[in-house]
Motif scaffolding. Structure first.
Motif, PDB file in Angstrom:
ATOM      1  N   ASP A 153      24.198   0.584 -12.318  1.00 45.19           N
ATOM      2  CA  ASP A 153      23.446   1.465 -13.202  1.00 45.19           C
ATOM      3  C   ASP A 153      22.380   2.167 -12.358  1.00 45.19           C
ATOM      4  N   VAL A 154      21.512   2.927 -12.980  1.00 41.16           N
ATOM      5  CA  VAL A 154      20.433   3.612 -12.285  1.00 41.16           C
ATOM      6  C   VAL A 154      19.560   2.570 -11.581  1.00 41.16           C
ATOM      7  N   THR A 155      19.215   2.829 -10.318  1.00 40.65           N
ATOM      8  CA  THR A 155      18.386   1.917  -9.551  1.00 40.65           C
ATOM      9  C   THR A 155      17.129   2.641  -9.083  1.00 40.65           C
ATOM     10  N   VAL A 156      16.141   1.867  -8.676  1.00 37.23           N
ATOM     11  CA  VAL A 156      14.933   2.427  -8.081  1.00 37.23           C
ATOM     12  C   VAL A 156      14.687   1.723  -6.765  1.00 37.23           C
ATOM     13  N   VAL A 157      14.292   2.506  -5.770  1.00 33.59           N
ATOM     14  CA  VAL A 157      13.883   1.972  -4.479  1.00 33.59           C
ATOM     15  C   VAL A 157      12.384   2.207  -4.374  1.00 33.59           C
ATOM     16  N   LEU A 158      11.622   1.140  -4.201  1.00 28.64           N
ATOM     17  CA  LEU A 158      10.188   1.264  -3.969  1.00 28.64           C
ATOM     18  C   LEU A 158       9.962   1.228  -2.469  1.00 28.64           C
ATOM     19  N   VAL A 159       9.210   2.210  -1.960  1.00 29.38           N
ATOM     20  CA  VAL A 159       8.962   2.319  -0.522  1.00 29.38           C
ATOM     21  C   VAL A 159       7.459   2.310  -0.284  1.00 29.38           C
ATOM     22  N   ALA A 160       6.998   1.373   0.548  1.00 26.69           N
ATOM     23  CA  ALA A 160       5.576   1.272   0.883  1.00 26.69           C
ATOM     24  C   ALA A 160       5.239   2.227   2.024  1.00 26.69           C
ATOM     25  N   ALA A 161       3.954   2.371   2.303  1.00 32.01           N
ATOM     26  CA  ALA A 161       3.495   3.289   3.341  1.00 32.01           C
ATOM     27  C   ALA A 161       4.054   2.938   4.719  1.00 32.01           C
ATOM     28  N   VAL A 165       0.833  -1.200   0.000  1.00 33.67           N
ATOM     29  CA  VAL A 165       0.000   0.000   0.000  1.00 33.67           C
ATOM     30  C   VAL A 165       0.868   1.251   0.000  1.00 33.67           C
ATOM     31  N   GLY A 166       0.433   2.272  -0.747  1.00 34.84           N
ATOM     32  CA  GLY A 166       1.090   3.576  -0.703  1.00 34.84           C
ATOM     33  C   GLY A 166       2.509   3.591  -1.230  1.00 34.84           C
ATOM     34  N   VAL A 167       2.785   2.853  -2.290  1.00 39.48           N
ATOM     35  CA  VAL A 167       4.153   2.719  -2.802  1.00 39.48           C
ATOM     36  C   VAL A 167       4.562   3.964  -3.598  1.00 39.48           C
ATOM     37  N   GLU A 168       5.774   4.418  -3.327  1.00 39.58           N
ATOM     38  CA  GLU A 168       6.409   5.496  -4.081  1.00 39.58           C
ATOM     39  C   GLU A 168       7.771   4.995  -4.540  1.00 39.58           C
ATOM     40  N   GLY A 169       8.228   5.505  -5.662  1.00 37.76           N
ATOM     41  CA  GLY A 169       9.529   5.126  -6.186  1.00 37.76           C
ATOM     42  C   GLY A 169      10.542   6.246  -6.006  1.00 37.76           C
ATOM     43  N   TYR A 170      11.773   5.878  -5.716  1.00 36.81           N
ATOM     44  CA  TYR A 170      12.869   6.830  -5.570  1.00 36.81           C
ATOM     45  C   TYR A 170      14.001   6.368  -6.472  1.00 36.81           C
ATOM     46  N   VAL A 171      14.284   7.160  -7.498  1.00 37.43           N
ATOM     47  CA  VAL A 171      15.312   6.799  -8.477  1.00 37.43           C
ATOM     48  C   VAL A 171      16.669   7.263  -7.959  1.00 37.43           C
ATOM     49  N   GLU A 172      17.601   6.314  -7.935  1.00 39.19           N
ATOM     50  CA  GLU A 172      18.964   6.593  -7.475  1.00 39.19           C
ATOM     51  C   GLU A 172      19.881   6.718  -8.691  1.00 39.19           C
ATOM     52  N   PRO A 173      20.828   7.637  -8.650  1.00 41.15           N
ATOM     53  CA  PRO A 173      21.701   7.847  -9.809  1.00 41.15           C
ATOM     54  C   PRO A 173      22.654   6.685 -10.058  1.00 41.15           C
ATOM     55  N   LYS A 174      23.160   6.633 -11.263  1.00 40.28           N
ATOM     56  CA  LYS A 174      24.165   5.651 -11.649  1.00 40.28           C
ATOM     57  C   LYS A 174      25.425   5.903 -10.830  1.00 40.28           C
ATOM     58  N   THR A 175      26.075   4.818 -10.410  1.00 44.89           N
ATOM     59  CA  THR A 175      27.340   4.932  -9.680  1.00 44.89           C
ATOM     60  C   THR A 175      28.406   4.172 -10.451  1.00 44.89           C
ATOM     61  N   THR A 176      29.606   4.139  -9.914  1.00 40.60           N
ATOM     62  CA  THR A 176      30.670   3.373 -10.569  1.00 40.60           C
ATOM     63  C   THR A 176      30.416   1.877 -10.456  1.00 40.60           C
ATOM     64  N   VAL A 177      29.575   1.477  -9.518  1.00 44.80           N
ATOM     65  CA  VAL A 177      29.297   0.057  -9.283  1.00 44.80           C
ATOM     66  C   VAL A 177      28.008  -0.411  -9.960  1.00 44.80           C
ATOM     67  N   GLU A 221      18.650   3.779 -17.196  1.00 44.18           N
ATOM     68  CA  GLU A 221      18.125   5.112 -17.539  1.00 44.18           C
ATOM     69  C   GLU A 221      16.733   5.030 -18.150  1.00 44.18           C
ATOM     70  N   ARG A 222      16.551   4.201 -19.167  1.00 40.67           N
ATOM     71  CA  ARG A 222      15.262   4.132 -19.853  1.00 40.67           C
ATOM     72  C   ARG A 222      14.181   3.537 -18.955  1.00 40.67           C
ATOM     73  N   GLY A 223      14.547   2.541 -18.183  1.00 33.90           N
ATOM     74  CA  GLY A 223      13.580   1.928 -17.279  1.00 33.90           C
ATOM     75  C   GLY A 223      13.100   2.901 -16.219  1.00 33.90           C
ATOM     76  N   ALA A 224      14.000   3.741 -15.717  1.00 31.65           N
ATOM     77  CA  ALA A 224      13.623   4.730 -14.702  1.00 31.65           C
ATOM     78  C   ALA A 224      12.616   5.721 -15.255  1.00 31.65           C
ATOM     79  N   ARG A 225      12.798   6.133 -16.506  1.00 34.74           N
ATOM     80  CA  ARG A 225      11.876   7.104 -17.113  1.00 34.74           C
ATOM     81  C   ARG A 225      10.487   6.520 -17.306  1.00 34.74           C
ATOM     82  N   ARG A 226      10.415   5.229 -17.558  1.00 30.59           N
ATOM     83  CA  ARG A 226       9.125   4.590 -17.836  1.00 30.59           C
ATOM     84  C   ARG A 226       8.436   4.075 -16.581  1.00 30.59           C
ATOM     85  N   LEU A 227       9.143   4.047 -15.485  1.00 26.69           N
ATOM     86  CA  LEU A 227       8.646   3.417 -14.267  1.00 26.69           C
ATOM     87  C   LEU A 227       7.327   3.997 -13.766  1.00 26.69           C
TER      88      LEU A 227
END
Length: 120
Positions: free
Chosen positions: A53-61, A39-51, A72-78
């Motif tokens: 690629d771009v990641t997303v953290v989904l956080v529930a309520a 319930v209440g999920v929001e996404g937080y896109v994290e930048p690419k690092t040396t280790v 990069e492309r997946g983050a834009r479409r998420l």
């Protein structure tokens, strides 16, 4: 039919556009299922690092969270594919409920370990 036509057609099926990005099919299914079961999920896109690629953290309520590499492309479409709000973690930071959830889990693990040691 061109390559892009195939992706556009798949977007109507829900989640296909996410799979067409840098997210693997397995990860796309996992993220969609995670959003569906929390319930209440929001996404937080994290930048690419040396280790990674771009990641997303989904956080529930309740603060429970999960992380996946989306590219990069997946983050834009998420946001559109999962129909959730998505934020840039560099601008917003992580939500307090995520830190509170981690703190609760640490206490639970420590208590479980102490209980296990007492039983020995």
């Amino acid at each position: 039919m061109g390559l892009l036509d195939r992706f556009r057609r798949g977007a109507a099926r829900g989640g296909a556009a996410l799979r067409a990005g840098s997210v693997s099919g397995e990860d796309a299914r996992y993220l969609a299922e995670w959003v569906r079961t929390h319930v209440g999920v929001e996404g937080y896109v994290e930048p690419k690092t040396t280790v990674t690629d771009v990641t997303v953290v989904l956080v529930a309520a309740d603060g429970e969270w999960t992380r996946r590499i989306v590219g990069e492309r997946g983050a834009r479409r998420l946001a559109g594919d999962l129909r959730i709000p998505v934020y840039d973690v560099r601008k917003t930071g992580y939500p307090q409920r995520m830190r509170d959830y981690d703190a609760r889990k640490r206490v639970q693990r420590r208590r479980a370990l102490e209980e296990e040691l007492r039983e020995m």
